[in-house]
Write a protein that holds these residues in place. Structure first.
Motif, mmCIF file in Angstrom:
data_model
loop_
_atom_site.group_PDB
_atom_site.id
_atom_site.type_symbol
_atom_site.label_atom_id
_atom_site.label_comp_id
_atom_site.label_asym_id
_atom_site.label_seq_id
_atom_site.Cartn_x
_atom_site.Cartn_y
_atom_site.Cartn_z
ATOM 1 N N VAL A 167 0.946 -1.304 -0.006
ATOM 2 C CA VAL A 167 0.025 0.168 -0.014
ATOM 3 C C VAL A 167 0.900 1.338 0.029
ATOM 4 O O VAL A 167 1.997 1.240 0.779
ATOM 5 N N PHE A 198 -0.461 -1.753 -4.816
ATOM 6 C CA PHE A 198 0.538 -2.184 -5.904
ATOM 7 C C PHE A 198 1.305 -3.562 -5.677
ATOM 8 O O PHE A 198 0.972 -4.117 -4.193
ATOM 9 N N GLU A 207 12.506 2.191 2.200
ATOM 10 C CA GLU A 207 11.146 2.374 2.753
ATOM 11 C C GLU A 207 11.016 1.093 3.736
ATOM 12 O O GLU A 207 10.938 0.138 3.314
ATOM 13 N N GLU A 253 8.946 -0.994 6.491
ATOM 14 C CA GLU A 253 7.502 -1.443 6.616
ATOM 15 C C GLU A 253 7.240 -2.746 7.405
ATOM 16 O O GLU A 253 8.044 -3.388 7.278
ATOM 17 N N ASP A 277 10.611 -1.676 1.329
ATOM 18 C CA ASP A 277 10.305 -1.692 -0.070
ATOM 19 C C ASP A 277 11.110 -0.713 -0.862
ATOM 20 O O ASP A 277 11.031 0.376 -1.032
ATOM 21 N N LYS A 294 9.722 -0.743 -8.447
ATOM 22 C CA LYS A 294 9.691 -0.985 -7.205
ATOM 23 C C LYS A 294 9.616 -2.909 -7.373
ATOM 24 O O LYS A 294 9.657 -3.328 -6.233
HETATM 25 ZN ZN ZN Z 1 6.335 1.401 0.428
#
Ligand code: ZN
Length: 199
Positions: A4, A26, A50, A52, A81, A102
């Motif tokens: 998300v 995604f 990132e 998470e 991420d 990504k």
């Molecule tokens: Zn992310």
């Protein structure tokens, strides 16, 4: 790996993105998953981290109730991420999908997963990322715009989630670029403490 975007208001702000009214979903391919506890290969100088919370599912979910979601969670860990930010920005400008920014090989380093009964409250899970001993990200699931269980229930109305699927729940503020030789330390309430290095 279902992800998300912009699930923390402060992170949406730091990238000058509006706060979405509905979750932005995604997917990263299975081939992006690698263990965090080894060297992290970064593809370019444009690679951002990132941090998470990562949720491992043990049961299939289709338009699931929140109770079904609770019962399907089989592990909680952390994931990165990894994002080619400049490439993602270029794709976003053209309103193109951003998967190639990504979804590259190794774009999702994952820690081990801890049993969910080790956490008394899914809406109060704290985690940090230090890089080269400096605190870069400090997140708490209490700050999520879409908390873990309703988020996964929503995802399961968009498509069926399967056992072995991993949910990445968005990143708090503090994202930035990785350089080769960086030492990354992830901490999930002292239940997971892992170090890795970029090459
Ligand atoms: Zn992310």
């Amino acid at each position: 790996i279902v992800c998300v975007g912009r699930n923390y208001a402060e992170h949406a702000k730091e990238l000058n993105n509006p706060i979405p009214s509905e979750p932005i979903l995604f997917i990263k391919p299975e081939s992006s998953a690698v263990p965090f506890a080894q060297e992290i290969k970064i593809p370019t100088t444009d690679c951002h981290y990132e941090t998470e919370l990562a949720i491992l599912l043990g049961k299939s979910l289709t338009s699931a109730s929140e109770e079904d979601v609770q019962q399907s969670i089989s592990g909680i860990g952390l994931g990165l991420d990894l994002t080619r930010r400049a490439l993602q920005s270029k794709l976003k400008e053209k309103s193109h999908p951003w998967e190639i920014a990504k979804g590259f090989d190794g774009a999702c380093p994952l820690t081990n997963f801890i049993a969910p009964n080790q956490f008394s409250d899914f809406t109060n899970i704290h985690f940090t990322l230090h890089i080269n001993k400096k605190l870069k990200q400090s997140g708490n699931s209490s700050d999520m715009l879409n908390p873990i269980v309703p988020l996964i229930a929503y995802m399961s109305t968009c498509f069926t989630l399967k056992p072995g699927d991993v949910i990445l729940t968005g990143t708090p503020k503090g994202v930035g670029e990785l350089k080769s030789g960086d030492v990354l330390e992830l901490n999930l309430m002292d239940k997971i403490k892992l170090t890795s290095k970029t090459i």
